[in-house]
Design an enzyme around this catalytic site. Structure first.
Site, PDB file in Angstrom:
ATOM      1  N   HIS A  46       2.255 -11.607  14.136  1.00 54.95           N
ATOM      2  CA  HIS A  46       3.354 -11.855  15.204  1.00 54.95           C
ATOM      3  C   HIS A  46       3.140 -13.296  15.575  1.00 54.95           C
ATOM      4  O   HIS A  46       4.014 -13.873  16.271  1.00 54.95           O
ATOM      5  CB  HIS A  46       3.592 -10.873  16.364  1.00 54.95           C
ATOM      6  CG  HIS A  46       4.881 -10.695  16.865  1.00 54.95           C
ATOM      7  ND1 HIS A  46       5.948 -11.491  16.330  1.00 54.95           N
ATOM      8  CD2 HIS A  46       5.372 -10.044  17.988  1.00 54.95           C
ATOM      9  CE1 HIS A  46       7.020 -11.216  17.233  1.00 54.95           C
ATOM     10  NE2 HIS A  46       6.757 -10.377  18.083  1.00 54.95           N
TER      11      HIS A  46
ATOM     12  N   THR B  94       0.860  -1.348   0.094  1.00 53.58           N
ATOM     13  CA  THR B  94      -0.016   0.061   0.050  1.00 53.58           C
ATOM     14  C   THR B  94       0.995   1.218   0.004  1.00 53.58           C
ATOM     15  O   THR B  94       2.079   1.136   0.628  1.00 53.58           O
ATOM     16  CB  THR B  94      -0.712  -0.032   1.343  1.00 53.58           C
ATOM     17  OG1 THR B  94      -1.765   1.046   1.183  1.00 53.58           O
ATOM     18  CG2 THR B  94      -0.352   0.112   2.532  1.00 53.58           C
TER      19      THR B  94
END
Length: 396
Positions: A367, A315
């Site tokens: 994560h 993006t």
């Protein structure tokens, strides 16, 4: 012969659609392949063309109604010709001059509404005494949409002289609802973390300056920044496959290809068409695909299959001036790369202070499966490729 117009067959992931705009009304002539209406799903706006030449005999649904796959939404009388409009009555020859101002004042607001407006937009304009000619259109081919009219009113464009403080409650579009749902899904289901780095884009800019003109002459497309980032990302994903993976329950799926979603801003919201197998594409292939997707997004021509899949996203908030951000991962993907504005600033280089075109880059990642070490090494890999683009072009 009466011909049925049906909702296109929707993919399994899309259960229904909303009629966003009728471009024709009952009694209008239509031509084969002329767009009759826009259908909005939670992913994309679809155009429904006329299957034949004829007259639109019946609309079975109105704007805002929900329809499902293959449902009949209109009837066309094939080969028919629309009835001619009745001739207007001749004006009275001796109408008093004093009556003209009163007649003008008594004329309904709808009289100044452009008949080309969709019914929903026309009704809104009439209710709020807005002349569409005063409003900048953001729709296809510059058309004025209901959203344009709402923004015009909310910004004080209408009745501003009277000190009005208008408010308008407008339902979210299907696409905006889906974006909101996906963002909350990402926030609630992913242990998201963001790492940052910075890139000196001096060599990339020098390469674009040196080779941009012959590149455009050869391929018919300008050499932009996105192809460098997409190619660097594909190379880095091959070296760090966990960044190109996704979570499925208690399994991790490693993708042996780089299908990179490119975020494109539209008037309806952010969409992410997918560049397939970027590892096998040339810079020209990437630039042409991005240009085609951007054009389709602006004109409402993106297809559902253009948006499905994707193993990684890029993006570019820098397009709008963003200096730094923490992009949100698009599940089931596990990572997203954020580009930002290029700013000249002083840096230390070989013991000297120099001015260089610098960009902050960000990697937000899941994560649960990507450790900080993997994320940092991935960003360093991106940085090294962009700061040495000649090595990247040689696959080094």
């Amino acid at each position: 012969m009466s011909i049925e117009v049906k909702v296109p067959v929707l993919p399994e992931s899309v259960s229904d659609a909303t009629i966003a705009t009728w471009h024709k009304k009952a009694g209008d002539s239509v031509r084969r392949d002329e767009n009759l209406l826009d259908l909005e799903t939670d992913k994309v706006v679809l155009e429904v063309p006329s299957p034949v030449d004829g007259v639109l005999k019946e609309l079975k649904f109105k704007e805002g109604d929900t329809v499902t796959s293959s449902q009949v939404i209109a009837i066309i009388e094939e080969g028919a010709v629309a009835a001619a409009a009745p001739a207007a009555a001749a004006p009275a020859a001796a109408a008093p001059a004093a009556a003209a101002p009163a007649a003008a004042k008594a004329a309904p607001a709808a009289a100044k509404i452009d008949s080309a407006l969709p019914p929903g937009a026309a009704n809104f304009a009439a209710r709020n005494d807005v002349n569409p000619a005063d409003v900048a259109g953001t729709g296809r081919r510059g058309a004025v949409t209901k959203e344009d009219l709402v923004n015009f009113v909310n910004s004080g464009g209408a009745n501003a002289a009277s000190g009005a403080r208008p408010e308008q409650r407008v339902p979210m579009t299907r696409i905006r609802q889906r974006i909101a749902e996906r963002m909350m899904q990402s926030k609630n289901s992913i242990a998201m973390l963001t790492s940052f780095n910075e890139v000196n884009l001096g060599k990339v800019m020098a390469m674009r300056k040196e080779l941009g003109e012959p590149f455009e002459k050869t391929h018919g497309i300008k050499l932009g920044f996105m192809s460098f980032f997409a190619k660097a990302a594909a190379n880095a994903l091959a070296k760090h496959p966990v960044v190109n993976s996704s979570v499925d329950g208690t399994d991790v799926i490693y993708h042996g290809y780089s299908d990179i979603s490119i975020a494109v801003a539209t008037e309806k919201g952010l969409v992410t068409p997918v560049l397939r197998s970027v590892e096998n594409q040339s810079f020209a292939d990437i630039e042409l695909a991005i240009a085609n997707y951007a054009k389709a997004a602006r004109e409402g021509g993106l297809k559902l299959e253009d948006l499905q899949g994707g193993t990684f996203t890029i993006t570019n908030g820098g397009t709008f001036g963003s200096l730094m951000s923490t992009p949100i991962v698009n599940p089931p993907q596990s990572a997203i790369l954020g580009m930002h504005a290029i700013k000249e600033r002083p840096i230390a280089e070989n013991g000297q202070v120099v001015i260089a075109p610098m960009m902050y880059i960000a990697l937000s990642y899941d994560h649960r499966i990507i450790d900080g070490k993997d994320a940092v090494l991935f960003l360093v890999d991106i940085k090294n490729q962009l700061e040495n683009p000649h090595r990247m072009l040689l696959g080094l």
